[in-house]
Write a protein that holds these residues in place. Structure first.
Motif, PDB file in Angstrom:
ATOM      1  N   HIS A 399    -129.780 -56.528 -73.465  1.00 52.12           N
ATOM      2  CA  HIS A 399    -128.913 -57.168 -74.646  1.00 52.12           C
ATOM      3  C   HIS A 399    -127.563 -56.815 -74.348  1.00 52.12           C
ATOM      4  N   VAL A 400    -127.097 -55.540 -73.764  1.00 54.60           N
ATOM      5  CA  VAL A 400    -125.527 -55.277 -73.729  1.00 54.60           C
ATOM      6  C   VAL A 400    -125.110 -55.996 -72.386  1.00 54.60           C
ATOM      7  N   ALA A 401    -125.805 -56.037 -71.445  1.00 57.27           N
ATOM      8  CA  ALA A 401    -125.594 -56.804 -70.228  1.00 57.27           C
ATOM      9  C   ALA A 401    -125.291 -57.965 -70.577  1.00 57.27           C
ATOM     10  N   ASN A 402    -125.956 -59.243 -71.379  1.00 55.04           N
ATOM     11  CA  ASN A 402    -125.635 -60.277 -71.797  1.00 55.04           C
ATOM     12  C   ASN A 402    -124.746 -60.519 -72.991  1.00 55.04           C
ATOM     13  N   ASP A 403    -124.324 -59.306 -73.731  1.00 55.99           N
ATOM     14  CA  ASP A 403    -123.447 -59.350 -74.656  1.00 55.99           C
ATOM     15  C   ASP A 403    -122.012 -59.632 -74.607  1.00 55.99           C
ATOM     16  N   VAL A 404    -121.608 -60.430 -73.424  1.00 52.40           N
ATOM     17  CA  VAL A 404    -120.355 -60.825 -73.106  1.00 52.40           C
ATOM     18  C   VAL A 404    -120.153 -62.477 -72.832  1.00 52.40           C
ATOM     19  N   ASP A 405    -119.231 -62.787 -72.943  1.00 53.09           N
ATOM     20  CA  ASP A 405    -119.140 -64.405 -72.589  1.00 53.09           C
ATOM     21  C   ASP A 405    -119.145 -65.034 -71.312  1.00 53.09           C
ATOM     22  N   TYR A 406    -119.164 -63.864 -70.307  1.00 54.28           N
ATOM     23  CA  TYR A 406    -119.139 -64.226 -68.999  1.00 54.28           C
ATOM     24  C   TYR A 406    -120.626 -64.011 -68.449  1.00 54.28           C
ATOM     25  N   GLY A 407    -120.849 -64.579 -67.135  1.00 56.30           N
ATOM     26  CA  GLY A 407    -122.206 -64.454 -66.533  1.00 56.30           C
ATOM     27  C   GLY A 407    -121.879 -64.917 -65.127  1.00 56.30           C
ATOM     28  N   ASN A 435    -130.731 -53.249 -56.704  1.00 49.19           N
ATOM     29  CA  ASN A 435    -130.368 -51.933 -56.203  1.00 49.19           C
ATOM     30  C   ASN A 435    -129.430 -52.510 -55.031  1.00 49.19           C
ATOM     31  N   GLU A 436    -128.516 -53.443 -55.517  1.00 46.32           N
ATOM     32  CA  GLU A 436    -127.241 -53.536 -54.582  1.00 46.32           C
ATOM     33  C   GLU A 436    -126.054 -53.677 -55.773  1.00 46.32           C
ATOM     34  N   LYS A 437    -124.827 -53.820 -55.253  1.00 46.56           N
ATOM     35  CA  LYS A 437    -123.691 -53.665 -55.925  1.00 46.56           C
ATOM     36  C   LYS A 437    -123.409 -55.191 -56.242  1.00 46.56           C
ATOM     37  N   THR A 438    -122.677 -55.482 -57.338  1.00 44.81           N
ATOM     38  CA  THR A 438    -122.244 -56.854 -57.792  1.00 44.81           C
ATOM     39  C   THR A 438    -121.536 -57.554 -56.968  1.00 44.81           C
ATOM     40  N   THR A 439    -120.763 -56.950 -56.022  1.00 40.94           N
ATOM     41  CA  THR A 439    -119.998 -57.658 -54.966  1.00 40.94           C
ATOM     42  C   THR A 439    -120.669 -58.037 -53.689  1.00 40.94           C
ATOM     43  N   GLY A 440    -120.085 -58.808 -52.984  1.00 40.55           N
ATOM     44  CA  GLY A 440    -120.650 -59.268 -51.501  1.00 40.55           C
ATOM     45  C   GLY A 440    -121.803 -60.511 -51.563  1.00 40.55           C
ATOM     46  N   LEU A 441    -121.375 -61.309 -50.859  1.00 39.23           N
ATOM     47  CA  LEU A 441    -122.267 -62.564 -50.907  1.00 39.23           C
ATOM     48  C   LEU A 441    -122.859 -63.073 -49.479  1.00 39.23           C
ATOM     49  N   GLU A 442    -123.636 -63.667 -49.586  1.00 37.69           N
ATOM     50  CA  GLU A 442    -124.097 -64.323 -48.164  1.00 37.69           C
ATOM     51  C   GLU A 442    -123.971 -65.827 -48.492  1.00 37.69           C
ATOM     52  N   LEU A 443    -123.220 -66.356 -47.054  1.00 39.23           N
ATOM     53  CA  LEU A 443    -122.666 -67.610 -47.195  1.00 39.23           C
ATOM     54  C   LEU A 443    -123.507 -68.783 -47.250  1.00 39.23           C
ATOM     55  N   HIS A 444    -124.789 -68.616 -46.972  1.00 36.49           N
ATOM     56  CA  HIS A 444    -125.812 -69.538 -46.593  1.00 36.49           C
ATOM     57  C   HIS A 444    -126.650 -70.043 -47.902  1.00 36.49           C
ATOM     58  N   VAL A 445    -126.383 -69.232 -49.232  1.00 38.44           N
ATOM     59  CA  VAL A 445    -127.068 -69.592 -50.299  1.00 38.44           C
ATOM     60  C   VAL A 445    -126.052 -69.932 -51.565  1.00 38.44           C
ATOM     61  N   PRO A 446    -126.427 -70.350 -52.538  1.00 42.90           N
ATOM     62  CA  PRO A 446    -125.442 -71.129 -53.468  1.00 42.90           C
ATOM     63  C   PRO A 446    -124.798 -69.685 -54.194  1.00 42.90           C
ATOM     64  N   PHE A 447    -123.655 -69.993 -54.569  1.00 48.75           N
ATOM     65  CA  PHE A 447    -122.916 -68.828 -55.383  1.00 48.75           C
ATOM     66  C   PHE A 447    -122.041 -69.746 -56.788  1.00 48.75           C
ATOM     67  N   GLY A 448    -122.380 -68.959 -57.868  1.00 53.73           N
ATOM     68  CA  GLY A 448    -121.895 -69.503 -58.976  1.00 53.73           C
ATOM     69  C   GLY A 448    -122.279 -68.809 -60.187  1.00 53.73           C
ATOM     70  N   GLY A 449    -121.422 -68.949 -61.354  1.00 49.42           N
ATOM     71  CA  GLY A 449    -121.791 -68.319 -62.509  1.00 49.42           C
ATOM     72  C   GLY A 449    -122.424 -69.099 -63.628  1.00 49.42           C
ATOM     73  N   MET A 450    -122.565 -68.414 -64.730  1.00 48.88           N
ATOM     74  CA  MET A 450    -122.976 -69.079 -66.074  1.00 48.88           C
ATOM     75  C   MET A 450    -122.065 -68.585 -67.132  1.00 48.88           C
ATOM     76  N   LYS A 451    -122.113 -69.275 -68.168  1.00 49.66           N
ATOM     77  CA  LYS A 451    -121.446 -69.369 -69.347  1.00 49.66           C
ATOM     78  C   LYS A 451    -119.820 -69.581 -69.098  1.00 49.66           C
ATOM     79  N   ALA A 452    -118.874 -68.592 -69.515  1.00 46.28           N
ATOM     80  CA  ALA A 452    -117.609 -68.524 -69.267  1.00 46.28           C
ATOM     81  C   ALA A 452    -117.158 -68.427 -67.847  1.00 46.28           C
ATOM     82  N   SER A 453    -118.176 -68.069 -67.012  1.00 44.30           N
ATOM     83  CA  SER A 453    -117.620 -67.776 -65.711  1.00 44.30           C
ATOM     84  C   SER A 453    -117.952 -69.270 -64.845  1.00 44.30           C
TER      85      SER A 453
END
Length: 479
Positions: A399-407, A435-453
């Motif tokens: 609930h707390v994780a989702n309780d922001v405008d961003y995603g 079990n990983e940090k929120t930063t860091g992306l693989e370049l061959h898979v989709p990237f993007g957010g939800m909500k106001a992100s």
């Protein structure tokens, strides 16, 4: 002596119509001017757009493998210049040498990736339900792509927009961020050396209100890809969609890491600290909230404080643990949020002060006793500031994780397989990690957010990156 840089329009390095310039400086040594750039206006942007429009048909009809060879060669040229690109990125943006080198390598890899993908662009053949009929699709470029990119990843983000746009056959106009545009100029130089025809890529520097606004609203631009703040992104969206442009926005984040009572606390502290304090917290995917089960809360706070206190600061070229903020205004914004958090009742466990030295340095800050309604838990800070929020159950954590405008990005640290699977299903984020940090992306898979992100229209990177810059015709051929 500072470098004197120009716009890149129709295959030529040119001064702006205004004749005015602006400077970039070293955020670790603000008195040192790195380069001067054209302070362009709307007319300069229009000239670049016209050049792209004129070049778009020929480039769009160039065979995919030929486009791909140019992109792959660009990757090789960037690789040969990796050290100088890394140094330039450090001196304009402030990252540490390791962080900047990793970002440059990502740009290199992106050009090689889309260089190979360009050969696969074409379409698909399907079996028709009618006799004597061929049924197939044909993929075509949109035409002219307008790109507006941020300062925090000044070569990686432009690369993951430019490379798929070119691979798909579009001409490009890009406005890089004014705080660190140098590596985009170097990218343009590499593309020219690799054989990119004149007008296919155009680079114009200057204010967003003039240059960015013109790119977003010009009738000859067919698609807009923007990365930056949510407030600016919404303005770009309104301008771009007024005449029906295809739009892709990636914007802010308030990214959580949930720490379960089943987690290894030391491992969790490493994951959160790396996600929160890497690149001086100046990442849209940075971990700004740790949502921690009360049974391991105190132990976790102590562990993260130990890691924050151990970070050393210095000029990025010396490869310290943390470099400076990119600018004085970014530093002041972080310090303002530190004050706001304390005024609202959060406990400052460590850090949060500007360092008494030259440059825009700040100690990484850790706050405990944070309530989810506090501004420090709701608003994007864009600095090395971590809010730690206690929860009593996994349901409350979600609930707390989702309780922001961003995603945008979210992670969980847990040894419970059920919790991990629930997190994937229930968290509101476009990037989900276990079990990983929120930063860091693989370049061959989709990237993007939800909500106001995000505009939630098209994703970036991988095949999704090509999808945004392409349109499909379905052909019924009755022979």
């Amino acid at each position: 002596m500072a470098d004197q840089r120009l716009n890149y329009v129709n295959g030529e390095w040119t001064e702006s119509r205004t004749g005015e310039t602006f400077e970039t400086t070293d955020p670790a040594s603000p008195e040192e001017v790195i380069a001067t750039y054209p302070q362009s206006d709307a007319e300069d942007a229009e000239q670049a757009i016209e050049a792209a429009r004129d070049a778009s048909d020929d480039w769009g009809s160039t065979p995919g493998p030929e486009r791909g060879r140019i992109l792959a060669k660009t990757g090789s040229i960037l690789d040969e210049r990796k050290d100088e690109l890394t140094e330039l990125l450090v001196r304009e943006e402030g990252k540490t040498r390791s962080e900047a080198g990793g970002e440059v390598q990502r740009a290199i890899d992106i050009f090689h990736y889309y260089g190979s993908k360009a050969s696969d662009i074409g379409g698909t053949v399907k079996s028709s339900s009618a006799r004597d009929t061929n049924l197939y699709t044909k993929t075509e470029p949109l035409g002219v792509a307008g790109l507006i990119t941020p300062w925090n990843y000044p070569i990686a983000i432009p690369a993951w927009k430019i490379a798929p746009a070119l691979a798909a056959g579009n001409a490009v106009v890009i406005k890089p961020a004014s705080l660190a545009p140098g590596v985009v100029h170097e990218m343009a130089d590499a593309l020219e050396e690799a054989g990119l025809p004149a007008g296919v890529l155009n680079v114009v520097t200057g204010p967003g209100s003039e240059v960015g606004g013109t790119i977003a609203s010009h009738e000859a631009v067919d698609a807009i890809s923007f990365t930056g703040s949510t407030a600016v992104g919404n303005t770009v969206y309104d301008a771009a969609t007024e005449d029906g442009k295809r739009v892709q926005l990636e914007m802010g984040g308030k990214n959580p890491t949930v720490v379960s009572d089943s987690a290894n606390v030391e491992e969790a502290a490493d994951i959160v600290a790396n996600g929160a304090f890497g690149v001086t917290g100046q990442a849209c995917t940075a971990a700004s909230r740790a949502i921690v089960h009360e049974d391991v809360y105190d132990e976790f706070v102590d562990a993260v404080v130990d890691r924050a206190d151990a970070i050393d600061h210095g000029h990025g070229l010396d490869d310290p643990g943390m470099g400076p903020h990119v600018s004085e205004s970014e530093l002041e914004s972080t310090l303002e949020y530190v004050d706001i958090a304390q005024e609202e009742g959060a406990t400052l466990e460590c850090g949060g002060s500007a360092l008494d030295r030259e440059g825009y340095f700040v100690e990484p800050a850790v706050f405990s006793d944070v309530d989810s309604e506090m501004r420090i838990a709701q608003e994007e800070v864009f600095g090395p500031v971590l809010a730690i929020i206690p929860v009593s159950s996994y349901d409350e954590a979600i609930h707390v994780a989702n309780d922001v405008d961003y995603g945008l990005s979210a992670s969980v640290v847990t040894d419970d397989h059920t919790e991990a699977n629930r997190f994937v299903e229930e968290v509101d984020a476009g990037v989900v990690k276990i079990n990983e940090k929120t930063t860091g992306l693989e370049l061959h898979v989709p990237f993007g957010g939800m909500k106001a992100s995000s505009s939630e229209t098209y994703r970036e990177q991988g095949d999704a990156g090509l999808d945004f810059y392409s349109i499909t015709k379905t052909v019924y051929d009755n022979y």
